[in-house]
Design a protein around this motif. Structure first.
Motif, PDB file in Angstrom:
ATOM      1  N   PHE A   4     -28.729  18.733 -52.774  1.00 23.12           N
ATOM      2  CA  PHE A   4     -27.505  17.952 -52.859  1.00 23.12           C
ATOM      3  C   PHE A   4     -27.379  17.439 -54.284  1.00 23.12           C
ATOM      4  CE2 PHE A   4     -25.414  13.666 -52.216  1.00 23.12           C
ATOM      5  CZ  PHE A   4     -24.128  14.189 -52.180  1.00 23.12           C
ATOM      6  N   HIS A   5     -26.286  17.798 -54.950  1.00 22.44           N
ATOM      7  CA  HIS A   5     -26.065  17.404 -56.341  1.00 22.44           C
ATOM      8  C   HIS A   5     -25.170  16.167 -56.370  1.00 22.44           C
ATOM      9  CE1 HIS A   5     -27.910  21.202 -57.353  1.00 22.44           C
ATOM     10  NE2 HIS A   5     -27.037  21.826 -56.588  1.00 22.44           N
ATOM     11  N   LEU A   6     -25.804  15.022 -56.582  1.00 25.16           N
ATOM     12  CA  LEU A   6     -25.089  13.747 -56.614  1.00 25.16           C
ATOM     13  C   LEU A   6     -24.798  13.390 -58.071  1.00 25.16           C
ATOM     14  CD1 LEU A   6     -24.023  11.276 -55.025  1.00 25.16           C
ATOM     15  CD2 LEU A   6     -26.310  10.280 -55.247  1.00 25.16           C
ATOM     16  N   ASN A   7     -23.575  13.650 -58.493  1.00 26.03           N
ATOM     17  CA  ASN A   7     -23.185  13.412 -59.889  1.00 26.03           C
ATOM     18  C   ASN A   7     -22.051  12.395 -59.923  1.00 26.03           C
ATOM     19  OD1 ASN A   7     -24.871  15.619 -60.129  1.00 26.03           O
ATOM     20  ND2 ASN A   7     -23.687  16.573 -61.741  1.00 26.03           N
ATOM     21  N   THR A   8     -22.402  11.126 -59.903  1.00 24.33           N
ATOM     22  CA  THR A   8     -21.390  10.072 -59.885  1.00 24.33           C
ATOM     23  C   THR A   8     -21.415   9.246 -61.162  1.00 24.33           C
ATOM     24  OG1 THR A   8     -22.919   8.521 -58.820  1.00 24.33           O
ATOM     25  CG2 THR A   8     -21.513   9.846 -57.374  1.00 24.33           C
ATOM     26  N   GLN A   9     -20.332   8.490 -61.350  1.00 20.84           N
ATOM     27  CA  GLN A   9     -20.313   7.505 -62.416  1.00 20.84           C
ATOM     28  C   GLN A   9     -21.077   6.279 -61.918  1.00 20.84           C
ATOM     29  OE1 GLN A   9     -16.259   7.098 -64.076  1.00 20.84           O
ATOM     30  NE2 GLN A   9     -15.762   9.046 -63.097  1.00 20.84           N
ATOM     31  N   LYS A  20     -36.509   8.224 -47.816  1.00 19.38           N
ATOM     32  CA  LYS A  20     -36.918   9.531 -47.294  1.00 19.38           C
ATOM     33  C   LYS A  20     -35.751  10.210 -46.576  1.00 19.38           C
ATOM     34  CE  LYS A  20     -41.889   8.797 -46.964  1.00 19.38           C
ATOM     35  NZ  LYS A  20     -43.102   8.840 -46.100  1.00 19.38           N
ATOM     36  N   VAL A  21     -34.856   9.393 -46.038  1.00 13.64           N
ATOM     37  CA  VAL A  21     -33.625   9.905 -45.409  1.00 13.64           C
ATOM     38  C   VAL A  21     -32.445   9.159 -46.026  1.00 13.64           C
ATOM     39  CG1 VAL A  21     -32.337  10.197 -43.256  1.00 13.64           C
ATOM     40  CG2 VAL A  21     -34.832  10.403 -43.253  1.00 13.64           C
ATOM     41  N   ASN A  22     -31.394   9.909 -46.400  1.00 12.49           N
ATOM     42  CA  ASN A  22     -30.226   9.313 -47.052  1.00 12.49           C
ATOM     43  C   ASN A  22     -28.960   9.967 -46.512  1.00 12.49           C
ATOM     44  OD1 ASN A  22     -31.788   7.950 -49.505  1.00 12.49           O
ATOM     45  ND2 ASN A  22     -32.529  10.047 -49.291  1.00 12.49           N
ATOM     46  N   ASN A 166     -21.247  20.887 -54.840  1.00 14.29           N
ATOM     47  CA  ASN A 166     -21.773  21.056 -53.481  1.00 14.29           C
ATOM     48  C   ASN A 166     -20.854  21.904 -52.607  1.00 14.29           C
ATOM     49  OD1 ASN A 166     -24.268  19.236 -53.421  1.00 14.29           O
ATOM     50  ND2 ASN A 166     -22.710  17.883 -54.284  1.00 14.29           N
ATOM     51  N   GLN A 167     -19.748  22.388 -53.210  1.00 21.33           N
ATOM     52  CA  GLN A 167     -18.804  23.247 -52.505  1.00 21.33           C
ATOM     53  C   GLN A 167     -18.404  22.652 -51.155  1.00 21.33           C
ATOM     54  OE1 GLN A 167     -17.582  26.765 -53.799  1.00 21.33           O
ATOM     55  NE2 GLN A 167     -17.747  25.048 -55.217  1.00 21.33           N
ATOM     56  N   ASP A 178     -32.889  14.310 -48.258  1.00 22.91           N
ATOM     57  CA  ASP A 178     -34.168  13.598 -48.352  1.00 22.91           C
ATOM     58  C   ASP A 178     -34.389  13.030 -49.750  1.00 22.91           C
ATOM     59  OD1 ASP A 178     -35.080  15.682 -49.986  1.00 22.91           O
ATOM     60  OD2 ASP A 178     -36.293  16.623 -48.418  1.00 22.91           O
ATOM     61  N   ASP A 179     -35.600  12.512 -49.993  1.00 25.10           N
ATOM     62  CA  ASP A 179     -35.874  11.851 -51.266  1.00 25.10           C
ATOM     63  C   ASP A 179     -36.018  12.829 -52.423  1.00 25.10           C
ATOM     64  OD1 ASP A 179     -38.164  12.778 -50.066  1.00 25.10           O
ATOM     65  OD2 ASP A 179     -39.385  11.022 -50.518  1.00 25.10           O
ATOM     66  N   ASN A 180     -36.046  14.127 -52.135  1.00 26.37           N
ATOM     67  CA  ASN A 180     -36.016  15.148 -53.188  1.00 26.37           C
ATOM     68  C   ASN A 180     -34.636  15.801 -53.290  1.00 26.37           C
ATOM     69  OD1 ASN A 180     -38.763  15.031 -54.120  1.00 26.37           O
ATOM     70  ND2 ASN A 180     -39.370  15.948 -52.160  1.00 26.37           N
ATOM     71  N   TYR A 181     -33.664  15.192 -52.639  1.00 26.40           N
ATOM     72  CA  TYR A 181     -32.278  15.671 -52.630  1.00 26.40           C
ATOM     73  C   TYR A 181     -32.128  17.036 -51.958  1.00 26.40           C
ATOM     74  CZ  TYR A 181     -30.947  11.667 -55.450  1.00 26.40           C
ATOM     75  OH  TYR A 181     -30.721  10.364 -55.886  1.00 26.40           O
ATOM     76  N   ASN A 182     -33.072  17.364 -51.070  1.00 27.31           N
ATOM     77  CA  ASN A 182     -32.900  18.555 -50.239  1.00 27.31           C
ATOM     78  C   ASN A 182     -31.897  18.232 -49.135  1.00 27.31           C
ATOM     79  OD1 ASN A 182     -34.928  20.278 -51.474  1.00 27.31           O
ATOM     80  ND2 ASN A 182     -36.438  18.885 -50.581  1.00 27.31           N
TER      81      ASN A 182
END
Length: 205
Positions: A4-9, A20-22, A166-167, A178-182
């Motif tokens: 998951f690519h979280l690219n925010t301001q 561990k869960v988000n 993330n299309q 998860d905490d590794n953005y998987n």
């Protein structure tokens, strides 16, 4: 497993702590369904899981940029100000021009970039990697696909990075990671209240 690519301001509300869960809730301020279905459910989930799950709202924009912008997000968070089609819906059905159930969880605005900047960065390859079996394509096939993707996005003046990379299909969208953005789950549109609750409960046990 995709990332998951979280690219925010910068965050406009709250502090986002990766657990561990988000769960990320991607919405537009000019999206009535995001307010009718998305926010009430996210507010309920936040009350239930805020001690164990990381929450972040991402206001994005893939259309109606005159409404879907950071200024209108700030007004929403400050006093519940509604705009565009969302305002029309609540005004017509409830006589309201302000949203009464302002979210409490952390919220940021998506990173807005020009199509040129995205196309000329290595981020464009992240879009390709989402495509199943892309790694097994021949170099020629990869090159052709990359060219088509660049041509498509070159037609758009600006792009929201989290939404694009993330299309996502549209808004509202819910991404559990998860905490590794998987990515552990992606959900689009109106969801049954128990669907996300059950998913989070299962991941926590």
């Amino acid at each position: 497993m995709s990332k998951f690519h979280l690219n925010t301001q910068e965050l406009l509300q709250g502090k986002f702590k990766v657990n561990k869960v988000n769960i990320a809730f991607v919405f537009q301020v000019n999206c009535p369904g995001c307010f009718i279905y998305g926010f009430p459910m996210m507010n309920d989930l936040y009350k239930l899981f805020k001690d164990n799950v990381g929450f972040i709202g991402v206001a994005t924009a893939f259309e109606d940029f005159e409404y879907n912008n950071e200024a209108n997000l700030k007004l929403l968070l400050e006093n519940g100000t509604l705009v565009g089609e969302t305002k029309k819906y609540y005004n017509a059905n409830f006589g309201l021009s302000n949203y009464l159930d302002i979210p409490k969880f952390p919220i940021a605005f998506d990173t807005i970039t020009t199509s040129e900047e995205l196309i000329n960065s290595n981020k464009i390859e992240l879009i390709c990697n989402i495509i199943p079996d892309f790694a097994n394509f021949s170099e020629k096939e990869k090159e052709n696909l990359l060219g088509k993707i660049k041509s498509y996005y070159a037609q758009l003046p600006v792009l929201a990075e989290t939404f694009t990379l993330n299309q996502l299909q549209g808004t509202p969208s819910f991404i559990i990671f998860d905490d590794n953005y998987n990515t552990l789950g992606v959900y689009f549109g109106h969801q049954n209240d128990d669907t996300l609750k059950t998913k989070l409960e299962n991941l926590l046990h």
